[in-house]
Design an enzyme around this catalytic site. Structure first.
Site, PDB file in Angstrom:
ATOM      1  N   ARG A 289       0.803  -1.222   0.000  1.00 15.71           N
ATOM      2  CA  ARG A 289       0.000   0.000   0.000  1.00 15.71           C
ATOM      3  C   ARG A 289       0.837   1.274   0.000  1.00 15.71           C
ATOM      4  O   ARG A 289       0.391   2.335   0.396  1.00 15.71           O
ATOM      5  CB  ARG A 289      -0.989   0.009   1.166  1.00 15.71           C
ATOM      6  CG  ARG A 289      -2.041  -1.090   1.071  1.00 15.71           C
ATOM      7  CD  ARG A 289      -3.147  -0.882   2.093  1.00 15.71           C
ATOM      8  NE  ARG A 289      -4.207  -1.858   1.920  1.00 15.71           N
ATOM      9  CZ  ARG A 289      -4.236  -3.052   2.501  1.00 15.71           C
ATOM     10  NH1 ARG A 289      -3.254  -3.407   3.319  1.00 15.71           N
ATOM     11  NH2 ARG A 289      -5.240  -3.887   2.290  1.00 15.71           N
ATOM     12  N   LYS A 311       3.614  11.167 -11.402  1.00 15.37           N
ATOM     13  CA  LYS A 311       2.742  10.302 -12.200  1.00 15.37           C
ATOM     14  C   LYS A 311       3.489   9.013 -12.511  1.00 15.37           C
ATOM     15  O   LYS A 311       4.560   9.024 -13.106  1.00 15.37           O
ATOM     16  CB  LYS A 311       2.327  11.007 -13.495  1.00 15.37           C
ATOM     17  CG  LYS A 311       1.391  12.183 -13.268  1.00 15.37           C
ATOM     18  CD  LYS A 311       1.259  13.068 -14.480  1.00 15.37           C
ATOM     19  CE  LYS A 311       0.541  12.387 -15.615  1.00 15.37           C
ATOM     20  NZ  LYS A 311       0.287  13.332 -16.748  1.00 15.37           N
ATOM     21  N   GLU A 353      10.770  17.063 -25.558  1.00  9.88           N
ATOM     22  CA  GLU A 353      10.112  17.563 -24.348  1.00  9.88           C
ATOM     23  C   GLU A 353      10.653  18.932 -23.948  1.00  9.88           C
ATOM     24  O   GLU A 353       9.916  19.780 -23.436  1.00  9.88           O
ATOM     25  CB  GLU A 353      10.280  16.569 -23.195  1.00  9.88           C
ATOM     26  CG  GLU A 353       9.650  15.203 -23.423  1.00  9.88           C
ATOM     27  CD  GLU A 353       8.127  15.223 -23.321  1.00  9.88           C
ATOM     28  OE1 GLU A 353       7.548  16.284 -23.004  1.00  9.88           O
ATOM     29  OE2 GLU A 353       7.517  14.163 -23.562  1.00  9.88           O
TER      30      GLU A 353
END
Length: 521
Positions: A289, A311, A353
């Site tokens: 978790r 992310k 990028e």
């Protein structure tokens, strides 16, 4: 070198060292030290009294002693006196401990800032203090100019000065997404990784996750640094490539964590590019978790983009990044020296990028990229720091991508579909480069962008050796299918981030597009 993290502000009287130092220290959550204030505290008298009683030589002796005691500590942001590094020994000691940012301002600004405090500065005090200040600056001009990192504070607000100093130093602390976390750009940083992790309370056993391309180049060096810091390291090596960003690789990681004895308090280290960072971060987010992790990006693309923002995730057969979680690392450590082992095409891929970040929010960065491949290579440290700074700004303003941060998807709606339809034969950055041009063309077609923007972006990318057209023969059905499952879609409609100009953009744009003209090759 000290195990602590030190950042030194230096420069002429009135250049803003103390004001900026306090703000920067608060921003980075580090202690702040004013060297002159420490001298006063230790001497029990103000600087004017020290000069009157002991002369400049006596003051410099006290300054050396205070600096020596300070450097024995654990780090922070230091505002140095305007002559603290005139002696070579003091300069060498400071530069061995951390980075020096030299502040400057024009003479009118310095005089205005000092108009109410000139008497507190013995070297310029007196009725003719303005001329004495000018003379002091002339004597020290070469000395101040000899420091590589320079910041002109003349026209900067305090907030702008903090932002610029972070960019120049390559130091950031991101907030807004759970616990704050640190980002560092540090040449040779792999060797100090262990001490940086210790300072942040990260515990072992450490799972060192990498791939079979990166591990042979950098794995043993990083492992040695971690073990030197007292960590027990569990290496986990995955096959390289986007095609391995799968649930099966996640199962491999989870199993290795269990076998290596990782517990709730353990740490995962991601050494590699964006694929490794996404997989290791998502495995850390879901193992027991959630355990802490750190990113050590080794590609340009990962340094300026993929390692930042928290992310994490993996791909499904239907498309990229369809499973994942926001799980920020505790530390992102970018060592530009690791780029030396990258193939040239990987550097070029990462520059897509960088160009995207320039289009969105840094016209100076975009202009640098327009100067071409050689110019960019010669200023790679600046490219990394500026690229990072743009993304950091978006993340802090919109941590969970509820609005403005969606601008970072510029070029990616089309780019991801191209990447997927090519069977990942195109690198991510190559696909994004094409996506930037196609989406700029769409923006012009629909009256969102000024005319000629797509051509300017294409010329910039071409100068960096990147593709700008969808390849002939790309599987059109696969391309359209990938667009339909893009995670940015809403209510069954495609949502784009589109450029309006260099430094201006629009997010959440819904378009109905006839793709046949773009897929004709």
């Amino acid at each position: 070198m000290s195990a602590g993290e030190w950042f030194f502000l230096y420069g002429a009287p009135g250049s803003g060292k103390s004001t900026l130092g306090r703000a920067l220290a608060e921003r980075l959550d580090l202690p702040f030290f004013d060297l002159d204030a420490l001298i006063v505290e230790q001497a029990g008298m103000d600087i004017s009294a020290i000069f009157a009683r002991e002369g400049e030589s006596g003051f410099r002796a006290r300054e050396r002693q205070a600096l020596h005691r300070l450097l024995a500590g654990d780090g922070g942001v230091v505002a140095l006196g305007g002559g603290a590094l005139l002696e070579d020994a003091s300069r060498r000691a400071v530069e061995a401990h951390g980075a020096v940012l030299c502040l400057r301002a024009d003479i009118e600004t310095l005089q205005a800032r000092m108009s109410h405090a000139a008497e507190e500065r013995p070297l310029v005090a007196g009725e003719n203090w303005r001329e004495r200040l000018r003379s002091l600056l002339e004597r020290r001009a070469g000395h101040y100019a000899s420091f590589p990192l320079q910041l002109d504070t003349t026209h900067l607000s305090p907030a702008q000065a903090v932002e610029e100093s972070q960019r120049l130093l390559g130091v950031f602390r991101l907030r807004g997404m759970g616990a704050p976390y640190d980002v560092r750009v540090r040449f040779g940083g792999l060797d100090s990784c262990g001490s940086l992790l210790r300072r942040r309370g990260l515990k072992d056993p450490l799972a060192l996750v990498s791939d079979d391309r990166v591990m042979p180049h950098h794995g043993e060096r990083l492992r040695a640094a971690l073990e030197d810091a007292g960590y027990r390291v569990v290496p986990v090596i995955l096959p390289a490539g986007e095609e391995h960003k799968t649930l099966r690789s996640l199962e491999t990681l989870w199993s290795a964590f269990l076998q290596g004895g990782l517990e709730r308090g353990s740490t995962v280290i991601a050494l590699g590019g964006g694929v490794i960072g996404d997989l290791a971060g998502f495995a850390a987010a879901t193992y027991m978790r959630g355990v802490r992790w750190a990113a050590v990006p080794t590609t340009l693309l990962a340094m300026v983009d993929a390692s930042l923002g928290g992310k994490t995730g993996a791909d499904l057969p239907q498309g990229k990044n369809l499973i994942g979680a926001f799980h920020p690392p505790t530390l992102v450590l970018a060592d530009p020296q690791t780029l030396k082992t990258l193939p040239e095409e990987e550097i070029r891929s990462g520059l897509a990028e960088v160009v995207k970040h320039g289009i969105l929010a840094d016209a100076e960065l975009f202009h640098l990229c327009e100067q071409g491949w050689e110019a960019v290579l010669g200023r790679m440290g600046e490219v990394i720091r500026r690229g990072m700074a743009v993304k950091v700004g978006f993340i802090e303003r919109d941590p969970y991508e509820k609005g403005e941060r969606a601008a970072l998807n510029l070029g990616h709606t089309v780019g991801h579909a191209i990447e997927r339809a090519s069977g990942y034969r195109l690198r991510h950055g190559e696909a994004v480069a094409i996506g930037l041009v196609v989406e700029a063309q769409l923006a012009e077609q629909y009256g969102i962008a000024r005319k000629g923007l797509a051509e300017r972006i294409a010329a910039c990318l071409q100068g960096l050796g990147l593709p700008t057209r969808i390849p002939a023969g790309l599987d059109a059905n696969a391309f359209r299918a990938a667009l339909q499952v893009d995670k940015k879609n809403a209510d069954g409609r495609m949502r784009f981030a589109l450029p309006e100009d260099i430094g201006a953009y629009r997010v959440g744009v819904s378009l109905e597009v006839d793709w046949s003209a773009y897929l004709s090759g």
